[in-house]
Design a protein around this motif. Structure first.
Motif, mmCIF file in Angstrom:
data_model
loop_
_atom_site.group_PDB
_atom_site.id
_atom_site.type_symbol
_atom_site.label_atom_id
_atom_site.label_comp_id
_atom_site.label_asym_id
_atom_site.label_seq_id
_atom_site.Cartn_x
_atom_site.Cartn_y
_atom_site.Cartn_z
ATOM 1 N N LEU A 81 42.835 -11.305 57.693
ATOM 2 C CA LEU A 81 42.567 -10.082 56.948
ATOM 3 C C LEU A 81 41.219 -10.189 56.252
ATOM 4 O O LEU A 81 40.813 -11.281 55.848
ATOM 5 C CB LEU A 81 43.659 -9.857 55.901
ATOM 6 C CG LEU A 81 45.073 -9.638 56.413
ATOM 7 C CD1 LEU A 81 46.047 -9.545 55.254
ATOM 8 C CD2 LEU A 81 45.156 -8.400 57.274
ATOM 9 N N PRO A 82 40.549 -9.081 56.070
ATOM 10 C CA PRO A 82 39.270 -9.123 55.340
ATOM 11 C C PRO A 82 39.500 -9.260 53.837
ATOM 12 O O PRO A 82 40.557 -8.900 53.324
ATOM 13 C CB PRO A 82 38.653 -7.761 55.661
ATOM 14 C CG PRO A 82 39.831 -6.870 55.880
ATOM 15 C CD PRO A 82 40.881 -7.741 56.530
ATOM 16 N N THR A 83 38.490 -9.761 53.145
ATOM 17 C CA THR A 83 38.511 -9.707 51.686
ATOM 18 C C THR A 83 38.268 -8.255 51.294
ATOM 19 O O THR A 83 37.856 -7.435 52.115
ATOM 20 C CB THR A 83 37.420 -10.589 51.070
ATOM 21 O OG1 THR A 83 36.143 -10.048 51.435
ATOM 22 C CG2 THR A 83 37.544 -12.040 51.507
ATOM 23 N N GLU A 84 38.473 -7.942 50.027
ATOM 24 C CA GLU A 84 38.169 -6.580 49.566
ATOM 25 C C GLU A 84 36.705 -6.241 49.777
ATOM 26 O O GLU A 84 36.368 -5.142 50.200
ATOM 27 C CB GLU A 84 38.488 -6.434 48.077
ATOM 28 C CG GLU A 84 39.843 -5.909 47.799
ATOM 29 C CD GLU A 84 39.960 -5.393 46.380
ATOM 30 O OE1 GLU A 84 39.794 -4.169 46.181
ATOM 31 O OE2 GLU A 84 40.220 -6.203 45.486
ATOM 32 N N ALA A 85 35.837 -7.186 49.462
ATOM 33 C CA ALA A 85 34.396 -6.940 49.612
ATOM 34 C C ALA A 85 34.035 -6.693 51.068
ATOM 35 O O ALA A 85 33.248 -5.791 51.379
ATOM 36 C CB ALA A 85 33.601 -8.115 49.052
ATOM 37 N N GLN A 86 34.588 -7.477 51.975
ATOM 38 C CA GLN A 86 34.326 -7.272 53.403
ATOM 39 C C GLN A 86 34.859 -5.917 53.856
ATOM 40 O O GLN A 86 34.197 -5.201 54.609
ATOM 41 C CB GLN A 86 34.969 -8.390 54.228
ATOM 42 C CG GLN A 86 34.300 -9.721 54.057
ATOM 43 C CD GLN A 86 35.130 -10.858 54.636
ATOM 44 O OE1 GLN A 86 36.364 -10.818 54.666
ATOM 45 N NE2 GLN A 86 34.434 -11.885 55.099
ATOM 46 N N GLY A 101 49.063 -0.578 57.057
ATOM 47 C CA GLY A 101 48.823 -1.384 58.246
ATOM 48 C C GLY A 101 47.803 -2.476 57.993
ATOM 49 O O GLY A 101 47.520 -2.826 56.850
ATOM 50 N N VAL A 102 47.255 -3.007 59.055
ATOM 51 C CA VAL A 102 46.284 -4.098 58.952
ATOM 52 C C VAL A 102 45.055 -3.786 59.797
ATOM 53 O O VAL A 102 45.114 -3.012 60.744
ATOM 54 C CB VAL A 102 46.873 -5.452 59.421
ATOM 55 C CG1 VAL A 102 48.018 -5.873 58.549
ATOM 56 C CG2 VAL A 102 47.296 -5.402 60.872
ATOM 57 N N ARG A 103 43.955 -4.409 59.438
ATOM 58 C CA ARG A 103 42.722 -4.368 60.220
ATOM 59 C C ARG A 103 42.230 -5.804 60.305
ATOM 60 O O ARG A 103 41.503 -6.266 59.434
ATOM 61 C CB ARG A 103 41.670 -3.487 59.579
ATOM 62 C CG ARG A 103 40.384 -3.401 60.415
ATOM 63 C CD ARG A 103 39.343 -2.517 59.765
ATOM 64 N NE ARG A 103 39.793 -1.140 59.682
ATOM 65 C CZ ARG A 103 39.506 -0.198 60.587
ATOM 66 N NH1 ARG A 103 38.761 -0.484 61.613
ATOM 67 N NH2 ARG A 103 39.955 1.026 60.426
ATOM 68 N N PRO A 104 42.646 -6.526 61.339
ATOM 69 C CA PRO A 104 42.155 -7.899 61.468
ATOM 70 C C PRO A 104 40.641 -7.901 61.602
ATOM 71 O O PRO A 104 40.042 -6.934 62.064
ATOM 72 C CB PRO A 104 42.810 -8.407 62.764
ATOM 73 C CG PRO A 104 43.926 -7.455 63.028
ATOM 74 C CD PRO A 104 43.538 -6.157 62.419
ATOM 75 N N MET A 105 40.039 -8.980 61.196
ATOM 76 C CA MET A 105 38.586 -9.089 61.278
ATOM 77 C C MET A 105 38.201 -10.390 61.948
ATOM 78 O O MET A 105 39.015 -11.292 62.070
ATOM 79 C CB MET A 105 37.959 -9.007 59.892
ATOM 80 C CG MET A 105 38.516 -10.043 58.939
ATOM 81 S SD MET A 105 37.447 -10.612 57.646
ATOM 82 C CE MET A 105 36.166 -11.448 58.451
ATOM 83 N N ARG A 106 36.971 -10.453 62.377
ATOM 84 C CA ARG A 106 36.409 -11.694 62.898
ATOM 85 C C ARG A 106 34.941 -11.730 62.558
ATOM 86 O O ARG A 106 34.308 -10.678 62.384
ATOM 87 C CB ARG A 106 36.636 -11.815 64.397
ATOM 88 C CG ARG A 106 35.872 -10.810 65.217
ATOM 89 C CD ARG A 106 36.164 -11.008 66.709
ATOM 90 N NE ARG A 106 35.562 -9.953 67.485
ATOM 91 C CZ ARG A 106 34.350 -10.017 68.012
ATOM 92 N NH1 ARG A 106 33.597 -11.068 67.833
ATOM 93 N NH2 ARG A 106 33.877 -9.018 68.716
ATOM 94 N N PRO A 107 34.381 -12.919 62.447
ATOM 95 C CA PRO A 107 32.961 -13.012 62.131
ATOM 96 C C PRO A 107 32.101 -12.435 63.264
ATOM 97 O O PRO A 107 32.476 -12.503 64.433
ATOM 98 C CB PRO A 107 32.701 -14.512 61.998
ATOM 99 C CG PRO A 107 34.041 -15.149 61.916
ATOM 100 C CD PRO A 107 35.021 -14.208 62.543
ATOM 101 N N VAL A 108 30.976 -11.865 62.891
ATOM 102 C CA VAL A 108 30.032 -11.363 63.871
ATOM 103 C C VAL A 108 28.833 -12.296 63.869
ATOM 104 O O VAL A 108 28.216 -12.509 62.838
ATOM 105 C CB VAL A 108 29.585 -9.915 63.529
ATOM 106 C CG1 VAL A 108 28.501 -9.448 64.484
ATOM 107 C CG2 VAL A 108 30.777 -8.983 63.541
ATOM 108 N N ASN A 109 28.565 -12.880 65.005
ATOM 109 C CA ASN A 109 27.402 -13.762 65.118
ATOM 110 C C ASN A 109 26.250 -12.990 65.710
ATOM 111 O O ASN A 109 26.380 -12.368 66.762
ATOM 112 C CB ASN A 109 27.729 -14.969 66.004
ATOM 113 C CG ASN A 109 28.843 -15.800 65.419
ATOM 114 O OD1 ASN A 109 28.880 -16.035 64.219
ATOM 115 N ND2 ASN A 109 29.763 -16.243 66.257
ATOM 116 N N ARG A 110 25.134 -13.026 65.035
ATOM 117 C CA ARG A 110 23.959 -12.283 65.525
ATOM 118 C C ARG A 110 22.961 -13.211 66.132
ATOM 119 O O ARG A 110 22.722 -14.266 65.790
ATOM 120 C CB ARG A 110 23.322 -11.511 64.375
ATOM 121 C CG ARG A 110 24.271 -10.451 63.868
ATOM 122 C CD ARG A 110 23.572 -9.626 62.832
ATOM 123 N NE ARG A 110 24.501 -8.710 62.237
ATOM 124 C CZ ARG A 110 24.391 -7.405 62.313
ATOM 125 N NH1 ARG A 110 23.413 -6.851 62.948
ATOM 126 N NH2 ARG A 110 25.264 -6.637 61.737
#
Length: 131
Positions: free
Chosen positions: A1-6, A122-131
Protein backbone atom coordinates in the motif's frame (compact mmCIF):
# COMPACT_ATOMS: atom_id res chain seq x y z
CA UNK A 1 0.00 0.00 0.00
CA UNK A 2 1.18 3.56 -0.55
CA UNK A 3 1.94 5.95 2.27
CA UNK A 4 -0.43 8.90 2.60
CA UNK A 5 2.17 11.17 1.02
CA UNK A 6 2.65 8.81 -1.93
CA UNK A 7 -1.11 8.47 -2.38
CA UNK A 8 -1.72 12.23 -2.34
CA UNK A 9 1.17 13.02 -4.68
CA UNK A 10 -0.08 10.41 -7.14
CA UNK A 11 -3.73 11.42 -6.86
CA UNK A 12 -2.97 15.11 -7.40
CA UNK A 13 -1.05 14.33 -10.58
CA UNK A 14 1.27 17.31 -10.09
CA UNK A 15 -1.52 19.80 -9.39
CA UNK A 16 -2.18 21.92 -6.29
CA UNK A 17 -5.95 22.31 -6.66
CA UNK A 18 -8.60 20.39 -4.64
CA UNK A 19 -9.04 17.98 -7.56
CA UNK A 20 -6.52 17.10 -10.25
CA UNK A 21 -9.12 18.40 -12.74
CA UNK A 22 -8.87 21.91 -11.23
CA UNK A 23 -10.66 24.06 -8.67
CA UNK A 24 -14.13 23.82 -10.24
CA UNK A 25 -16.08 20.87 -8.77
CA UNK A 26 -18.04 20.46 -12.01
CA UNK A 27 -14.84 19.50 -13.83
CA UNK A 28 -14.46 16.36 -11.70
CA UNK A 29 -17.51 14.70 -13.30
CA UNK A 30 -15.25 13.49 -16.12
CA UNK A 31 -12.51 12.41 -13.73
CA UNK A 32 -14.16 10.59 -10.84
CA UNK A 33 -17.04 8.44 -9.68
CA UNK A 34 -18.86 10.01 -6.73
CA UNK A 35 -22.42 10.66 -5.65
CA UNK A 36 -23.75 8.28 -8.30
CA UNK A 37 -27.31 7.01 -8.30
CA UNK A 38 -27.84 4.16 -8.38
CA UNK A 39 -24.71 3.64 -6.30
CA UNK A 40 -22.09 1.51 -8.03
CA UNK A 41 -18.36 0.96 -8.30
CA UNK A 42 -17.18 1.80 -11.80
CA UNK A 43 -14.96 -0.41 -13.84
CA UNK A 44 -11.35 0.81 -13.68
CA UNK A 45 -10.54 3.32 -16.41
CA UNK A 46 -14.09 4.59 -17.07
CA UNK A 47 -13.04 8.13 -16.19
CA UNK A 48 -10.25 10.33 -17.53
CA UNK A 49 -6.73 9.68 -16.24
CA UNK A 50 -4.97 12.35 -14.19
CA UNK A 51 -1.79 14.01 -15.55
CA UNK A 52 0.29 11.07 -14.23
CA UNK A 53 -1.88 8.62 -16.18
CA UNK A 54 -3.65 7.23 -13.09
CA UNK A 55 -7.36 6.50 -13.24
CA UNK A 56 -9.96 6.71 -10.48
CA UNK A 57 -7.88 8.56 -7.90
CA UNK A 58 -10.91 10.65 -6.94
CA UNK A 59 -14.02 8.75 -5.91
CA UNK A 60 -14.94 5.20 -6.87
CA UNK A 61 -13.53 3.62 -3.68
CA UNK A 62 -11.73 4.96 -0.62
CA UNK A 63 -8.22 3.56 -0.72
CA UNK A 64 -6.23 2.16 2.20
CA UNK A 65 -2.88 3.76 2.99
CA UNK A 66 -0.25 2.01 5.07
CA UNK A 67 0.21 4.86 7.58
CA UNK A 68 -1.49 4.85 10.96
CA UNK A 69 -3.94 7.70 11.38
CA UNK A 70 -2.22 10.87 12.54
CA UNK A 71 -3.44 14.36 13.22
CA UNK A 72 -1.87 17.80 13.11
CA UNK A 73 -0.64 18.86 16.53
CA UNK A 74 1.53 21.89 17.15
CA UNK A 75 2.51 22.14 13.49
CA UNK A 76 3.40 18.49 12.85
CA UNK A 77 1.57 15.24 12.24
CA UNK A 78 1.54 12.85 15.18
CA UNK A 79 -0.06 9.47 15.62
CA UNK A 80 -3.29 9.91 17.52
CA UNK A 81 -3.15 8.64 21.11
CA UNK A 82 -5.48 6.03 22.51
CA UNK A 83 -7.39 8.58 24.58
CA UNK A 84 -9.00 9.72 21.33
CA UNK A 85 -9.85 6.16 20.38
CA UNK A 86 -8.03 6.31 17.06
CA UNK A 87 -4.63 4.85 17.97
CA UNK A 88 -5.13 1.67 15.95
CA UNK A 89 -6.81 3.32 12.96
CA UNK A 90 -5.43 3.37 9.45
CA UNK A 91 -5.99 6.04 6.81
CA UNK A 92 -8.25 5.90 3.76
CA UNK A 93 -8.00 8.49 0.99
CA UNK A 94 -9.80 9.50 -2.20
CA UNK A 95 -13.47 9.27 -1.32
CA UNK A 96 -15.90 6.69 -2.59
CA UNK A 97 -18.79 6.49 -5.01
CA UNK A 98 -21.24 6.96 -2.12
CA UNK A 99 -19.75 10.35 -1.17
CA UNK A 100 -20.48 13.83 -2.39
CA UNK A 101 -17.97 16.26 -3.91
CA UNK A 102 -16.66 17.46 -0.53
CA UNK A 103 -15.46 13.97 0.40
CA UNK A 104 -13.50 13.33 -2.80
CA UNK A 105 -10.84 16.04 -2.70
CA UNK A 106 -7.12 15.29 -2.82
CA UNK A 107 -6.75 16.31 0.83
CA UNK A 108 -9.65 14.46 2.48
CA UNK A 109 -8.64 11.63 4.77
CA UNK A 110 -10.59 9.20 6.89
CA UNK A 111 -9.60 7.14 9.96
CA UNK A 112 -10.91 3.59 10.03
CA UNK A 113 -10.15 0.55 12.10
CA UNK A 114 -8.09 -2.11 10.28
CA UNK A 115 -10.96 -4.64 10.32
CA UNK A 116 -13.47 -2.21 8.75
CA UNK A 117 -15.07 -3.17 5.42
CA UNK A 118 -17.42 -1.24 3.14
CA UNK A 119 -18.72 -1.44 -0.44
CA UNK A 120 -16.84 1.78 -1.29
CA UNK A 121 -13.49 0.80 0.27
CA UNK A 122 -10.64 -0.77 -1.66
CA UNK A 123 -6.91 -0.80 -2.30
CA UNK A 124 -4.46 0.65 -4.80
CA UNK A 125 -1.26 -1.38 -4.68
CA UNK A 126 1.85 0.51 -5.65
CA UNK A 127 5.31 -0.26 -6.90
CA UNK A 128 8.42 1.83 -7.31
CA UNK A 129 8.99 3.49 -10.66
CA UNK A 130 12.55 3.35 -11.90
CA UNK A 131 13.50 6.05 -14.34
Amino acid sequence: LPTEAQWEYSARGGTTTPWWTGADPDDLRSGGNYGTKPHFVSQIGCYKANPFGLHDTMGNVWEWCRDPYAQLRKGKLTVVDSQLGLAQCAVNRGGGFLGQIGSVTSAVRCAVEPWFAAVDLGVRPMRPVNR
